[in-house]
Design an enzyme around this catalytic site. Structure first.
Site, PDB file in Angstrom:
ATOM      1  N   LYS A 148       0.846  -1.197   0.000  1.00 40.77           N
ATOM      2  CA  LYS A 148       0.000   0.000   0.000  1.00 40.77           C
ATOM      3  C   LYS A 148       0.887   1.255   0.000  1.00 40.77           C
ATOM      4  CE  LYS A 148      -4.377  -0.185   2.027  1.00 40.77           C
ATOM      5  NZ  LYS A 148      -5.349  -0.215   3.099  1.00 40.77           N
ATOM      6  N   THR A 159     -11.579  -1.430  12.804  1.00 47.76           N
ATOM      7  CA  THR A 159     -12.190  -2.005  14.010  1.00 47.76           C
ATOM      8  C   THR A 159     -13.347  -2.901  13.579  1.00 47.76           C
ATOM      9  OG1 THR A 159     -13.491   0.044  14.217  1.00 47.76           O
ATOM     10  CG2 THR A 159     -11.574  -0.175  15.643  1.00 47.76           C
ATOM     11  N   THR A 163     -13.524   4.092  14.830  1.00 47.18           N
ATOM     12  CA  THR A 163     -14.759   3.977  15.602  1.00 47.18           C
ATOM     13  C   THR A 163     -14.543   2.935  16.690  1.00 47.18           C
ATOM     14  OG1 THR A 163     -16.010   4.533  13.633  1.00 47.18           O
ATOM     15  CG2 THR A 163     -17.224   3.458  15.422  1.00 47.18           C
ATOM     16  N   GLU A 170     -14.759   9.887  13.195  1.00 47.62           N
ATOM     17  CA  GLU A 170     -14.875  10.402  11.829  1.00 47.62           C
ATOM     18  C   GLU A 170     -16.275  10.092  11.285  1.00 47.62           C
ATOM     19  OE1 GLU A 170     -12.916  12.402  10.033  1.00 47.62           O
ATOM     20  OE2 GLU A 170     -14.737  12.314   8.850  1.00 47.62           O
ATOM     21  N   PHE A 171     -16.854  11.079  10.617  1.00 47.42           N
ATOM     22  CA  PHE A 171     -18.223  10.916  10.105  1.00 47.42           C
ATOM     23  C   PHE A 171     -18.291  10.904   8.576  1.00 47.42           C
ATOM     24  CE2 PHE A 171     -18.521  12.804  14.336  1.00 47.42           C
ATOM     25  CZ  PHE A 171     -19.421  11.939  14.958  1.00 47.42           C
ATOM     26  N   GLY A 180     -34.627   0.500   0.258  1.00 52.06           N
ATOM     27  CA  GLY A 180     -33.689  -0.257  -0.566  1.00 52.06           C
ATOM     28  C   GLY A 180     -33.497  -1.666  -0.050  1.00 52.06           C
ATOM     29  N   CYS A 204     -19.398   0.158   7.865  1.00 56.32           N
ATOM     30  CA  CYS A 204     -19.659   0.791   9.169  1.00 56.32           C
ATOM     31  C   CYS A 204     -20.972   0.367   9.830  1.00 56.32           C
ATOM     32  CB  CYS A 204     -19.624   2.310   9.031  1.00 56.32           C
ATOM     33  SG  CYS A 204     -17.962   2.905   8.681  1.00 56.32           S
TER      34      CYS A 204
END
Ligand code: NAD
Length: 435
Positions: free
Chosen positions: A35, A86, A122, A151-152, A256, A263
């Site tokens: 990476k 996580t 998270t 983080e959102f 849907g 998440c």
């Protein structure tokens, strides 16, 4: 500010690149050498619109660099962000904190001078306490403050979300971290993005509460959709009719195939487990999880019903494999369960996705991968839209019909108008539409 990002995945790479764009000096660390090698060569290991430009510009300007050497990166840092995965722990659904704690141990051995350690991953309530305990145990002389800063961002719109957040949440217990975090987010703070300071435990819970609420909202409208089909109502109108109420809001009210992704499934489960551990069960969320779990295979059965109840030997084309458009992320995508259900019933499945096929291959075996929607639909008995990529929104319906064995369109995202599709001679099945 000298910022180090531990973990260069969807969150770490986007956050690191955006922090560099704010003018900070950022080093992104990852333990996967391939990476880091790719990033050093200007290649972006994930698909996220706009990320390549920001990475290239900031790397060129010397503000953004990449390394596997955590120790030397952390030594000079003002703030070290932990942005490792996580995932759900195998077996019990708790968040697996092994990567977070491993990162904490490595950081402990490397810090010099006062350093703010920020958990961006998270993590369940109390993880910040444990991260602090680990660092102090490993290195009793470490001068650190451990902060929670969830983080959102949403994949597919991550850059914009990061640079124009609805709010920034910072949980801290050591006041020395406050000016550091304010400086880290200075450009956003000057732009009037609300910077909400809370305790560390509160901040950790805010992230789970936000994701659980959104998952619940999606699940609510999905159940309304099922009811609409039974009573002869249209969920699109129900959604609009309630969403225009400012107390409810229009977002996350699209019926849907059930929520998926990296998440919502794991975070709802982890919250339910935490709540059980603290003897304060969150039954709404437990139910949300159960309803959503059964929905994905139900979507497969919906396809089977649309082609007449028996799909053994029939060919089904699945358009869209990722859990949502504009990402290559396949984690917990609803398409996986839908395809499995079709295969279990004996169908031959052809799949196509604009960006997700490399990640799909190891997760979805035994399907044929096409190079485009029309190749996928060739001789198919039904086309199923699972993910609403833009390129599926304006398919040439006449062309589609002419190449299919039977003209059946199952639209699990309601991106077509039923009358428009049936006017082209198709049998149409959407979600929550009584047609
Ligand atoms: P990811 O799997 O894409 O990236 C994690 C990276 O961390 C991997 O590249 C891995 O190699 C690296 N890593 C693990 N341990 C390491 C270590 N000790 N040192 C260096 N690198 C290490 O995960 P992600 O999607 O970016 O998610 C990260 C966290 O952010 C999770 O807790 C997730 O819940 C949370 N989050 C994700 C999103 C999202 O949309 N993906 C949004 C908000 C929050």
């Amino acid at each position: 500010m000298r910022i180090v990002m531990i973990g260069s995945g969807y969150v770490g790479l986007v956050s690191g690149a955006c922090f560099a764009d704010f003018g900070h000096d950022v080093i992104c660390v990852d333990k996967m050498p391939e990476k880091i090698e790719a990033l050093k060569n200007g290649q972006i290991p994930i698909f996220e619109p706009g990320l390549d430009m920001i990475v290239a510009n900031n790397a060129k300007a010397g503000r953004l660099s990449f390394t596997t050497d955590l120790k030397s990166a952390v030594a000079d840092a003002d703030a070290v962000f932990i942005a490792v995965g996580t995932p759900s722990r195998r077996g019990d659904g708790h968040a697996d904190l092994a990567y977070v704690y491993a990162a904490a141990r490595e950081i402990a051995a490397a810090v010099t001078g006062f350093t703010v350690i920020v958990t961006k991953s998270t993590v369940p309530v109390g993880t910040g306490d444990e991260v602090e305990r680990i660092i102090r145990e490993e290195n009793p002389s470490a001068d650190i403050a451990v902060v929670s800063n969830p983080e959102f961002l949403r994949e597919g719109a991550a850059i914009d979300d990061f640079k124009r957040p609805d709010r920034i949440v910072v949980g801290l217990s050591d006041e020395r971290a406050r000016p550091v975090m304010t400086e880290v987010y200075r450009p956003l703070y000057l732009n009037q993005s609300p910077l909400l300071f809370t305790t560390r435990r509160t901040s950790e819970l805010i992230k789970y509460a936000a994701n659980a609420f959104l998952a619940m909202k999606i699940t609510f409208i999905n159940e309304m959709a099922d009811l609409c089909e039974k009573v002869g109502a249209d969920v699109q109108d129900v959604s609009r009719g309630i969403g225009l109420d400012g107390r409810i809001g229009a977002k996350f009210l699209h019926a849907g195939p059930g929520y998926g992704g990296s998440c919502f499934p794991k975070d709802t489960l982890a919250l339910a487990k935490t709540a059980q551990d603290f003897d304060s069960p969150v039954r709404l969320i437990e139910t949300t999880i159960a309803v959503n779990d059964t929905r994905k295979r139900a979507m497969g059965r919906k396809v089977i019903a649309a082609v007449g109840g028996d799909i053994r030997g029939k060919k089904i084309a699945v358009l869209g494999l990722t859990f949502k458009p504009n990402t290559d992320d396949m984690r917990d995508s609803p398409a996986i369960a839908v395809v499995q259900t079709l295969q279990d019933a004996g169908a031959k499945v052809t799949g196509y996705d604009p960006e997700g096929m490399v990640n799909a291959r190891p997760l979805m075996e035994g399907i044929e991968y096409a190079t485009g929607p029309y190749e996928a639909a060739q001789d198919a008995d039904a086309v199923v839209i699972v993910t609403e990529w833009n390129q599926f929104r304006a398919l040439d319906l006449d062309r589609l019909k002419s190449i299919m064995a039977s003209p059946v369109l199952v639209d699990l995202r309601n991106i077509y108008r039923p009358d428009e599709v049936t006017a082209h001679g198709f049998t149409y099945a959407g979600i929550g539409r009584s047609s």
